[in-house]
Write a protein that holds these residues in place. Structure first.
Motif, PDB file in Angstrom:
ATOM      1  N   VAL A  58       3.929  -3.010   3.583  1.00  0.00           N
ATOM      2  CA  VAL A  58       4.027  -4.295   2.889  1.00  0.00           C
ATOM      3  C   VAL A  58       3.416  -5.396   3.762  1.00  0.00           C
ATOM      4  CG1 VAL A  58       5.675  -6.012   2.025  1.00  0.00           C
ATOM      5  CG2 VAL A  58       6.163  -3.574   1.743  1.00  0.00           C
ATOM      6  N   ALA A  59       2.589  -6.245   3.157  1.00  0.00           N
ATOM      7  CA  ALA A  59       2.074  -7.401   3.907  1.00  0.00           C
ATOM      8  C   ALA A  59       1.999  -8.602   2.975  1.00  0.00           C
ATOM      9  CB  ALA A  59       0.704  -7.104   4.478  1.00  0.00           C
ATOM     10  N   VAL A  60       2.364  -9.757   3.506  1.00  0.00           N
ATOM     11  CA  VAL A  60       2.297 -10.987   2.720  1.00  0.00           C
ATOM     12  C   VAL A  60       1.385 -11.954   3.454  1.00  0.00           C
ATOM     13  CG1 VAL A  60       3.639 -12.942   1.855  1.00  0.00           C
ATOM     14  CG2 VAL A  60       4.555 -10.649   1.715  1.00  0.00           C
ATOM     15  N   GLN A  61       0.625 -12.701   2.683  1.00  0.00           N
ATOM     16  CA  GLN A  61      -0.332 -13.660   3.215  1.00  0.00           C
ATOM     17  C   GLN A  61       0.270 -14.517   4.336  1.00  0.00           C
ATOM     18  OE1 GLN A  61      -1.241 -16.065  -0.028  1.00  0.00           O
ATOM     19  NE2 GLN A  61      -2.905 -17.158   0.946  1.00  0.00           N
ATOM     20  N   CYS A  82      -3.694  -5.137   6.757  1.00  0.00           N
ATOM     21  CA  CYS A  82      -2.349  -5.287   7.335  1.00  0.00           C
ATOM     22  C   CYS A  82      -1.361  -4.374   6.603  1.00  0.00           C
ATOM     23  CB  CYS A  82      -1.885  -6.736   7.235  1.00  0.00           C
ATOM     24  SG  CYS A  82      -2.852  -7.825   8.270  1.00  0.00           S
ATOM     25  N   ALA A  83      -1.465  -4.348   5.263  1.00  0.00           N
ATOM     26  CA  ALA A  83      -0.551  -3.499   4.481  1.00  0.00           C
ATOM     27  C   ALA A  83      -0.803  -2.026   4.801  1.00  0.00           C
ATOM     28  CB  ALA A  83      -0.743  -3.775   2.999  1.00  0.00           C
ATOM     29  N   GLU A  84      -2.072  -1.674   5.046  1.00  0.00           N
ATOM     30  CA  GLU A  84      -2.399  -0.276   5.379  1.00  0.00           C
ATOM     31  C   GLU A  84      -1.821   0.114   6.735  1.00  0.00           C
ATOM     32  OE1 GLU A  84      -6.639  -0.350   4.720  1.00  0.00           O
ATOM     33  OE2 GLU A  84      -6.413   0.822   2.880  1.00  0.00           O
ATOM     34  N   LEU A  85      -1.897  -0.828   7.660  1.00  0.00           N
ATOM     35  CA  LEU A  85      -1.318  -0.565   8.989  1.00  0.00           C
ATOM     36  C   LEU A  85       0.183  -0.319   8.865  1.00  0.00           C
ATOM     37  CD1 LEU A  85      -2.962  -3.115  11.427  1.00  0.00           C
ATOM     38  CD2 LEU A  85      -3.147  -0.643  11.412  1.00  0.00           C
ATOM     39  N   ALA A  86       0.832  -1.175   8.075  1.00  0.00           N
ATOM     40  CA  ALA A  86       2.290  -1.035   7.883  1.00  0.00           C
ATOM     41  C   ALA A  86       2.596   0.305   7.222  1.00  0.00           C
ATOM     42  CB  ALA A  86       2.804  -2.189   7.039  1.00  0.00           C
ATOM     43  N   MET A  87       1.740   0.725   6.254  1.00  0.00           N
ATOM     44  CA  MET A  87       1.957   1.997   5.578  1.00  0.00           C
ATOM     45  C   MET A  87       1.873   3.151   6.587  1.00  0.00           C
ATOM     46  SD  MET A  87       0.161   4.800   4.511  1.00  0.00           S
ATOM     47  CE  MET A  87      -1.537   4.308   4.332  1.00  0.00           C
ATOM     48  N   ARG A  88       0.910   3.053   7.508  1.00  0.00           N
ATOM     49  CA  ARG A  88       0.776   4.139   8.489  1.00  0.00           C
ATOM     50  C   ARG A  88       1.990   4.214   9.405  1.00  0.00           C
ATOM     51  NH1 ARG A  88      -5.074   3.270  10.421  1.00  0.00           N
ATOM     52  NH2 ARG A  88      -5.773   2.634   8.374  1.00  0.00           N
ATOM     53  N   GLU A  89       2.587   3.048   9.663  1.00  0.00           N
ATOM     54  CA  GLU A  89       3.824   3.051  10.466  1.00  0.00           C
ATOM     55  C   GLU A  89       4.920   3.786   9.704  1.00  0.00           C
ATOM     56  OE1 GLU A  89       4.558   1.749  13.580  1.00  0.00           O
ATOM     57  OE2 GLU A  89       2.405   1.435  13.806  1.00  0.00           O
ATOM     58  N   ALA A  90       4.982   3.533   8.382  1.00  0.00           N
ATOM     59  CA  ALA A  90       6.000   4.208   7.555  1.00  0.00           C
ATOM     60  C   ALA A  90       5.755   5.714   7.578  1.00  0.00           C
ATOM     61  CB  ALA A  90       5.942   3.675   6.131  1.00  0.00           C
ATOM     62  N   LYS A  91       4.481   6.092   7.530  1.00  0.00           N
ATOM     63  CA  LYS A  91       4.123   7.521   7.549  1.00  0.00           C
ATOM     64  C   LYS A  91       4.526   8.140   8.881  1.00  0.00           C
ATOM     65  CE  LYS A  91       2.078   9.254   4.674  1.00  0.00           C
ATOM     66  NZ  LYS A  91       1.649  10.015   3.617  1.00  0.00           N
ATOM     67  N   ALA A  92       4.224   7.399   9.964  1.00  0.00           N
ATOM     68  CA  ALA A  92       4.542   7.917  11.301  1.00  0.00           C
ATOM     69  C   ALA A  92       6.056   8.064  11.475  1.00  0.00           C
ATOM     70  CB  ALA A  92       3.976   6.988  12.361  1.00  0.00           C
ATOM     71  N   ALA A  93       6.819   7.258  10.726  1.00  0.00           N
ATOM     72  CA  ALA A  93       8.285   7.349  10.826  1.00  0.00           C
ATOM     73  C   ALA A  93       8.824   8.498   9.972  1.00  0.00           C
ATOM     74  CB  ALA A  93       8.911   6.025  10.398  1.00  0.00           C
ATOM     75  N   GLY A  94       7.942   9.308   9.411  1.00  0.00           N
ATOM     76  CA  GLY A  94       8.385  10.487   8.661  1.00  0.00           C
ATOM     77  C   GLY A  94       8.194  10.349   7.157  1.00  0.00           C
ATOM     78  N   GLY A  95       7.689   9.218   6.699  1.00  0.00           N
ATOM     79  CA  GLY A  95       7.449   9.030   5.262  1.00  0.00           C
ATOM     80  C   GLY A  95       8.725   8.707   4.503  1.00  0.00           C
ATOM     81  N   SER A  96       8.589   8.576   3.176  1.00  0.00           N
ATOM     82  CA  SER A  96       9.706   8.215   2.298  1.00  0.00           C
ATOM     83  C   SER A  96      10.431   6.962   2.771  1.00  0.00           C
ATOM     84  CB  SER A  96      10.689   9.397   2.206  1.00  0.00           C
ATOM     85  OG  SER A  96      11.556   9.171   1.137  1.00  0.00           O
ATOM     86  N   CYS A  97       9.673   5.982   3.243  1.00  0.00           N
ATOM     87  CA  CYS A  97      10.273   4.713   3.682  1.00  0.00           C
ATOM     88  C   CYS A  97       9.202   3.630   3.608  1.00  0.00           C
ATOM     89  CB  CYS A  97      10.819   4.836   5.092  1.00  0.00           C
ATOM     90  SG  CYS A  97       9.581   5.235   6.332  1.00  0.00           S
ATOM     91  N   SER A  98       9.619   2.380   3.821  1.00  0.00           N
ATOM     92  CA  SER A  98       8.629   1.303   3.804  1.00  0.00           C
ATOM     93  C   SER A  98       8.714   0.500   5.097  1.00  0.00           C
ATOM     94  CB  SER A  98       8.866   0.393   2.599  1.00  0.00           C
ATOM     95  OG  SER A  98      10.080  -0.292   2.760  1.00  0.00           O
ATOM     96  N   VAL A 130       0.869  -1.179   0.000  1.00  0.00           N
ATOM     97  CA  VAL A 130       0.000   0.000   0.000  1.00  0.00           C
ATOM     98  C   VAL A 130       0.901   1.222   0.000  1.00  0.00           C
ATOM     99  CG1 VAL A 130      -1.629   1.348   1.384  1.00  0.00           C
ATOM    100  CG2 VAL A 130      -2.013  -1.082   1.035  1.00  0.00           C
ATOM    101  N   LEU A 131       0.654   2.123  -0.949  1.00  0.00           N
ATOM    102  CA  LEU A 131       1.538   3.288  -1.108  1.00  0.00           C
ATOM    103  C   LEU A 131       0.749   4.578  -0.902  1.00  0.00           C
ATOM    104  CD1 LEU A 131       1.740   1.283  -3.919  1.00  0.00           C
ATOM    105  CD2 LEU A 131       4.005   2.194  -3.721  1.00  0.00           C
ATOM    106  N   ASP A 132       1.221   5.405  -0.016  1.00  0.00           N
ATOM    107  CA  ASP A 132       0.555   6.686   0.227  1.00  0.00           C
ATOM    108  C   ASP A 132       1.502   7.808  -0.195  1.00  0.00           C
ATOM    109  OD1 ASP A 132      -1.885   7.772   2.141  1.00  0.00           O
ATOM    110  OD2 ASP A 132      -0.154   9.121   2.080  1.00  0.00           O
ATOM    111  N   VAL A 133       0.967   8.764  -0.937  1.00  0.00           N
ATOM    112  CA  VAL A 133       1.798   9.874  -1.418  1.00  0.00           C
ATOM    113  C   VAL A 133       2.000  10.861  -0.264  1.00  0.00           C
ATOM    114  CG1 VAL A 133       2.010  11.700  -3.139  1.00  0.00           C
ATOM    115  CG2 VAL A 133       0.788   9.593  -3.699  1.00  0.00           C
ATOM    116  N   ASP A 134       3.241  11.070   0.137  1.00  0.00           N
ATOM    117  CA  ASP A 134       3.529  11.978   1.247  1.00  0.00           C
ATOM    118  C   ASP A 134       3.208  13.415   0.854  1.00  0.00           C
ATOM    119  OD1 ASP A 134       4.484   9.861   2.780  1.00  0.00           O
ATOM    120  OD2 ASP A 134       6.525  10.075   2.003  1.00  0.00           O
ATOM    121  N   ARG A 135       2.620  14.120   1.766  1.00  0.00           N
ATOM    122  CA  ARG A 135       2.313  15.555   1.616  1.00  0.00           C
ATOM    123  C   ARG A 135       1.506  15.861   0.347  1.00  0.00           C
ATOM    124  NH1 ARG A 135       7.273  14.950   3.387  1.00  0.00           N
ATOM    125  NH2 ARG A 135       8.116  15.053   1.301  1.00  0.00           N
ATOM    126  N   PHE A 136       0.671  14.917  -0.041  1.00  0.00           N
ATOM    127  CA  PHE A 136      -0.127  15.160  -1.249  1.00  0.00           C
ATOM    128  C   PHE A 136      -1.036  16.376  -1.063  1.00  0.00           C
ATOM    129  CE2 PHE A 136      -4.191  14.649  -3.463  1.00  0.00           C
ATOM    130  CZ  PHE A 136      -3.727  14.788  -4.759  1.00  0.00           C
TER     131      PHE A 136
END
Ligand code: C2E
Ligand code: MG
Ligand code: MG
Length: 558
Positions: free
Chosen positions: A232-235, A251-267, A142-148
């Motif tokens: 990223v999430a795998v079955q 699950c992938a969305e949760l992981a994406m939010r963690e990446a966002k909380a870490a400042g974005g531009s990461c996975s 799941v990919l979220d565009v930072d500061r869109f």
């Protein structure tokens, strides 16, 4: 680069396939009796012309009759089978495929032509069914565009759409043809990757995607850089919880939010502990709404000193949340949630009112030129009621407009919409000042600086931090000071913590300074005490004749 829009299946094709299948079925039913009757007719004709074979009269049929009947029967079986395969099976199979594809493609996003969330769900269900019971897995990014939102607010919705199309093409170009790319939210995309052995393949893909986004997007002549937050999430990794498409995506969305909380531009790769974080975020949203109702928000004030470091010229209002359970909370922990939910509009309105009310009190007590600086988030600024709310706040609180400074970010000013221009223009007429907060951290374009009658640039504390150690940071700070002064603006340095930084910034020509060296953000009462000191902040020497100045460096412990 592959096309973003998948080819549309023509519905008439599906109808033709259905008709063909019906004809084939009728053929299958009618042909064997027809062929059989043909065989009987042949035998009867054979008998009629009297070609009787002398031997093997089994069941009353001679060898020739047997051969004829067997040949016709075999031909009938062969034709039946071919009919089954070519006339019925193939179109029906094609029809099923087309139907499945249509079911996915019909659930598409109009802007990018990609499947939407429902389309992705369907594709995921099919993929999960396809790989069930094998060692291969299905994974999702799941990919979220930072500061869109910043781009959308500052460059306008048209540029926002253009950016989303460009993001979609970039993702599509990087993945395999078999992978499904979908747009699942305003600025959220997902990639389904099926038939993988584990998370490693997705990790590589995520890293490649992050690298691809280092290059700028061309938005009608504007080079705009955006980054991604990728989850990223795998079955297999989500085995206990994610047996369905929904759960895997979650699950992938949760992981994406963690990446966002870490400042974005990461996975980030999903792990079970992230569920706790998600529940906490929901809880936080509820608590923030309650905090606004129950009056748990407070403002603290951080003095901004003049270039000598002796006199308070302004004070920045900074939001805190006095949570009954957790104590005083920093805005870094809750402002992103306020932004996400839109509650920032209401909270920001409250901040503005409270700061102006307080500013009016200080003004009444003699601080006749103390500027009160208030942070305004892009979402709050974009709100249709923003202009009216600032005007009515100034009227209600009787705080002079020329003592109110609004701190906005660069994103808001970059090629602004007519609406933004109008709002800024009207507020400037009311005397309101504007400062560009965290200057230097946003965009490379400086063209917007000549458009606006802005008063202050605030050098981001990232450049101040190592200014005494890194000549490059010092060079950037110097460039910002020169730029600001060249445009007739004042320059404030943020995050000044050491005497060394202070000396350097002063030598560069900064007009004002803010940081722990002078004071941490203070509760109203303590700020009041500072203002009540005989040497600060009254700028009008006539008002307090004969008073002496303090020694430089108003250092107040945390
Ligand atoms: P900002 O507007 O750039 O505010 C300055 C931040 O730097 C404040 O953090 C302040 O406490 C911190 N700071 C000041 N001096 C120093 C220093 O010497 N060293 C270091 N390391 N930090 C220093 P705070 O209060 O945690 O606020 C963080 C950000 O939260 C603010 O950054 C602003 O972007 C946002 N914020 C705070 N209050 C509001 C608000 O009412 N509305 C909105 N929209 N945003 C707010
Ligand atoms: Mg600020
Ligand atoms: Mg700042």
């Amino acid at each position: 680069m592959s096309d973003v829009s998948p080819t549309r299946i023509d519905p008439s094709l599906a109808k033709t396939a259905t008709r063909l299948a019906r004809v084939g079925l009728a053929g299958l039913v009618l042909l064997p009796p027809l062929l059989w009757s043909a065989a009987i007719v042949m035998v009867e004709q054979h008998k009629a012309i009297g070609q009787d074979a002398p031997n093997s009269h089994w069941l009353g049929l001679d060898m020739f009759e047997w051969w004829s009947i067997s040949a016709v029967a075999l031909t009938s079986v062969a034709i039946t089978l071919s009919l089954w395969v070519f006339v019925i099976q193939r179109p029906v199979h094609a029809l099923h495929k087309a139907e499945r594809r249509m079911r996915v493609l019909d659930k598409r996003d109009a802007l990018t032509g990609l499947p939407n969330r429902a389309g992705l769900n369907l594709a995921l269900e099919l993929a999960l069914a396809r790989w069930r019971g094998t060692t291969r897995k299905v994974g999702v990014l799941v990919l979220d565009v930072d500061r869109f939102r910043l781009v959308n607010d500052s460059l306008g919705a048209g540029a926002g759409d253009q950016l989303l199309r460009s993001v979609a093409s970039r993702i599509r170009a990087l993945v395999r043809d078999a992978d499904v790319v979908a747009r699942i939210g305003a600025d959220q995309f997902a990639v389904q990757v099926a038939g993988i052995t584990g998370v490693a393949a997705l990790d590589v893909m995520a890293r490649n995607l992050l690298r691809t986004f280092e290059a700028a997007h061309d938005l009608g002549g504007h080079a705009t850089v955006t980054s991604l937050s990728i989850g990223v999430a795998v079955q297999a990794e989500t085995a206990e919880t994610a047996d369905g498409a929904d759960a895997l995506l979650q699950c992938a969305e949760l992981a994406m939010r963690e990446a966002k909380a870490a400042g974005g531009s990461c996975s980030r790769v999903f792990d079970a502990s992230m569920r706790v974080g998600d529940n906490r975020r929901l809880e936080l949203d509820q608590q923030l709404r309650r905090a606004l109702r129950e009056g748990e928000f407070v403002l603290v004030y951080q003095p901004i000193m003049d270039a000598s470091g002796e006199r308070i010229v302004a004070t920045e209002a900074l939001l805190r949340w006095a949570d009954p359970q957790r104590g005083m909370m920093s805005p870094a922990e809750f402002i992103p949630v306020l932004e996400q939910t839109g509650l920032i509009v209401e909270v920001g309105g409250w901040v503005l009112r409270d700061a102006c009310r307080q500013g009016a009190k200080w003004f009444a007590r003699g601080a006749r030129s103390l500027v009160v600086s208030v942070n305004v988030s892009p979402r709050q600024f974009a709100d249709t009621g923003f202009l009216a709310s600032v005007k009515s706040t100034l009227t209600e609180t009787r705080f002079p407009g020329h003592l109110l400074q609004l701190e906005v970010t660069e994103g808001l000013l970059l090629d602004p919409s007519p609406e933004t221009l109008r709002k800024i223009g009207e507020l400037v007429v009311c005397g309101v000042r504007f400062a560009i907060d965290d200057f230097g951290m946003g965009y490379s374009s400086l063209a917007y600086l000549k458009t606006f009658p802005l008063q202050t640039l605030k050098i981001d504390r990232m450049f101040v931090k190592d200014i005494a150690l890194q000549p490059r940071d010092a060079a950037i700070a110097r460039a910002i000071v020169d730029l600001g002064h060249g445009l007739g603006m004042k320059v404030t340095a943020e995050g000044v913590e050491t005497a060394e930084q202070f000396a350097l910034l002063r030598s560069l020509g900064c007009d004002s300074l803010q940081g722990y060296l002078f004071s941490r953000p203070l509760p109203v009462a303590q700020m009041q005490e500072l203002l009540d000191r005989p040497d600060a902040p009254d700028p009008d020497p006539e008002a307090r004749p004969g008073e002496t100045h303090r020694e430089p460096g108003l250092i107040i412990p945390a």
